[in-house]
Motif scaffolding. Structure first.
Motif: not given
Ligand code: 7RM
Length: 635
Positions: A373, A375, A397-398, A401-402, A487, A502, A598
């Motif tokens: 979700g 970092p 640490d996955t 994105q949607t 990102d 981002r 977030k």
């Molecule tokens: C699965 C989800 C996507 C955005 C993505 C990043 C941030 C998600 C990580 C992360 C750093 C991670 N979908 N993000 N996972 N940043 N490390 N492991 O979250 O569409 O709701 O968001 O979330 O900025 O672009 S989401």
């Protein structure tokens, strides 16, 4: 020969190289060996990122619920598919077997049909985390209806916008929901939303809190009597590989939320494959993802990924703080959870509390931890690793994105060595690249840039509902021929990726590109700091300067603020350098967060820049009240 489950690092590299050399062969082998198809594909992949158009497994016919349910019945009918853990720890958990899930999905699917829902119709699902949510998602998929789940924490306005954007005919909801000590009157939110939604002709209402609610004649119906009367046999609708499976809205930085459209076959293949590998899933595991099914994480890693692997997936209705901050760990002990997948925001919230809440419980069943979700900052990573995983459970640490549908970059536990804050290596089939501002690919290691993906992957979203042009502009226009993630990332000496946030979070201070994540990491190392968010604001000399919003732990609250400011800048100087020192530090009691946890830096940036007359869309905020408090005390 199977590439499906990777167990060693050498094997990972071998499979990864193959997936780059022969992506179609790679995915075709996985698709062939691990799923049920009504008809085989004619063509594995056709693509053109300039349109953009991507098709996987074209010509194939299938139904995803046959893969998630029916095919397990012969060997695993009595195995628990969904383990429902209610909000109230005194209410009994429900073990829903694959047989029972099958029966419930079939009945529900027949109810949908009896209400006139047909293949291709959109159905809005606005439910709390109760079994009916998973069942209704699967029921839609069984008859080829496109589900659009809206997180049940969204307001009436947000719900109405989403219902109208994709022309939903039906809404599935409940009389209410439990959330910690509170109950929420979901049905009246639906009623309010539907004042602006003329296309909805049916509302099905599940009973959860037994409240006395308003039922509108000729529109609203209780679900249970319909289910009881329905047949438990509903043959699957045979779908084309590229038929849409669902729409899920994600908010952009401006404008309307984007209805990301996901396909059937590609989504199924990749969520299943990534689930198996990222969680190193084995037959008797008890897997728990704490997300809500209203987010992509819940779609892919509570419902589709686990069920297509025949797994037991825990569905938790509650919150981490009720009845106390030990709730997660109590559930882990009670159900002997083996994989636990949560978000950094939850970890940070729990890390603020007394360690006794963790230490009270036996967490020895855990084998794999996951994070998603945002970092994950170093401090939170260590807390999770030390206290939850007892330094024995690797943390995945996955990053995804949607829009990507599945996990894209993550270590494979017990395979890929982990480094705190690094999402590490791409999964097989995923080809990330870093781009510079001039649109050039940055080669080599120890570099940073904008994260793009240069080759299609099966579970990528195919379009934005009703707005293909916006899909093209948002994701395929910044860098020609590549998918742009939005990102920033860096690639270290061995090729590991670290997501720095981002790209709009990148701040250029005196010509230096500073990602917010590493600075926040440094700050969060301070023992008094609970959470922090950094934004830029205009500065005469430096171009931009840094403004930090910092919340303190309880233990830090009596401390002298000026001393704290000095100590925090000292830590930043040690970790990153004096260039990253903060010009302004504001202590706050909370940070504005989206409902998915977030931090909304966009709002903090406006406050830092003194542009508070137009804060933009704040309708997805979880805690709008903190915004006023932050504005009142802005520096
Ligand atoms: C699965 C989800 C996507 C955005 C993505 C990043 C941030 C998600 C990580 C992360 C750093 C991670 N979908 N993000 N996972 N940043 N490390 N492991 O979250 O569409 O709701 O968001 O979330 O900025 O672009 S989401």
């Amino acid at each position: 020969m199977s590439n499906y489950h990777i167990k060693h690092l050498e094997e990972y590299f071998k499979v990864y190289r193959k997936s780059v050399r022969e992506p179609e062969v790679f995915w075709e082998e996985i698709a062939e060996e691990h799923f049920i198809w009504r008809k085989r594909w004619d063509n594995v992949l056709s693509w053109d990122f300039s349109k953009p158009e991507v098709k996987w497994f074209e010509g194939a016919k299938l139904n995803i619920t046959e893969n998630c349910i029916d095919r397990h019945l012969r060997t695993k009918g009595d195995k628990t598919a969904i383990l429902f853990e209610p909000n109230d720890p005194n209410e009994e958990a429900q073990h829903i077997s694959y047989n029972e899930l099958s029966e419930r999905v079939n009945r529900f699917a027949n109810v949908l049909k009896s209400k006139g829902v047909q293949k291709g119709d959109r159905v809005c699902i606005y439910l709390p985390m109760i079994p009916e949510l998973a069942v209704s998602v699967l029921a839609c998929a069984r008859i080829g209806a496109v589900h659009s789940v809206v997180f049940a924490g969204f307001s009436a306005t947000a719900l109405a916008t989403r219902i109208n954007d994709s022309d939903c005919k039906m809404v599935i909801t409940s009389d209410g929901s439990y959330r910690g000590a509170k109950t929420i009157d979901l049905k009246s939110i639906v009623d309010e939303a539907l004042e602006d939604c003329s296309g909805v002709n049916t509302v099905l209402v599940a009973k959860r809190i037994n409240s006395d609610i308003n039922m509108v004649d000729n529109r609203d119906e209780w679900l249970q009597p319909l289910l009881d009367a329905a047949s438990d046999d509903c043959p699957v609708e045979v779908m084309d590989a590229e038929d849409p499976l669902f729409i899920l809205y994600t908010s952009g930085s401006t404008g309307m939320p984007k209805g990301m459209v996901h396909s059937t076959a590609g989504y199924m293949v990749q969520t299943a494959y990534s689930f198996k590998n990222v969680f190193q899933y084995r037959n008797d595991d008890i897997y728990w993802c704490t997300a809500d099914i209203g987010w992509i994480t819940g779609h892919s890693y509570i419902v589709y990924g686990p069920l297509s692997n025949g797994a037991t997936t825990v569905m938790f209705e509650g919150v981490p703080s009720y009845p106390d901050f030990g709730r997660f760990w109590e559930v882990v002990e009670k159900h002997k959870v083996t994989q636990f997948y949560t978000a950094p925001t939850a970890i940070r919230a729990l890390a603020k509390e007394n360690l006794e809440f963790v230490d009270k419980y036996d967490l020895s069943s855990l084998k794999v931890l996951g994070s998603v979700g945002e970092p994950i900052n170093e401090e939170a990573w260590h807390w999770y690793n030390d206290n939850v995983g007892k330094k024995k459970s690797p943390i995945a640490d996955t990053w995804w994105q949607t829009e990507t549908g599945s996990i894209m970059i993550a270590p494979l536990p017990y395979v890929t060595p982990t480094i705190p804050t690094y999402a590490s290596l791409p999964l097989p089939g995923i080809q990330p690249v870093l781009m510079d501002e001039n649109g050039k690919e940055i080669s080599g290691n120890q570099v940073d840039g904008r994260l793009c993906i240069k080759y299609p992957w099966p579970s990528m979203a195919r379009t934005i509902w009703g707005n293909h042009q916006r899909y093209k502009e948002t994701y395929f226009s910044a860098f020609e021929g590549k998918y742009f993630t939005g990102d920033g990332a860096l690639r270290d000496a061995v090729g590991y990726y670290r997501i720095t946030g981002r790209v709009d979070d990148v701040i250029i201070v005196s010509g230096h590109n500073l990602g917010t994540a590493p600075i926040e990491d440094a700050i969060n190392e301070h023992p008094a700091v609970a959470e922090s968010a950094i934004v830029g604001f205009p500065h005469d000399i430096k171009g931009n300067a840094l403004y930090g919003y910092i919340t303190l732990k309880e233990t830090g609250e009596g401390r002298d603020h000026d001393n704290l400011r000095k100590e925090i800048n000292q830590i930043i100087t040690e970790h990153i350098g004096p260039i990253a020192k903060l010009d302004k530090i504001q202590f706050t009691h909370g940070l504005p967060k989206t409902r998915s946890g977030k931090i909304m830096r966009r709002i903090l940036r406006k406050i830092a820049c003194n542009e508070t007359s137009s804060l933009g869309d704040t309708s997805t905020l979880l805690n709008p009240e903190v915004v006023q408090a932050i504005m009142d005390n802005a520096l």
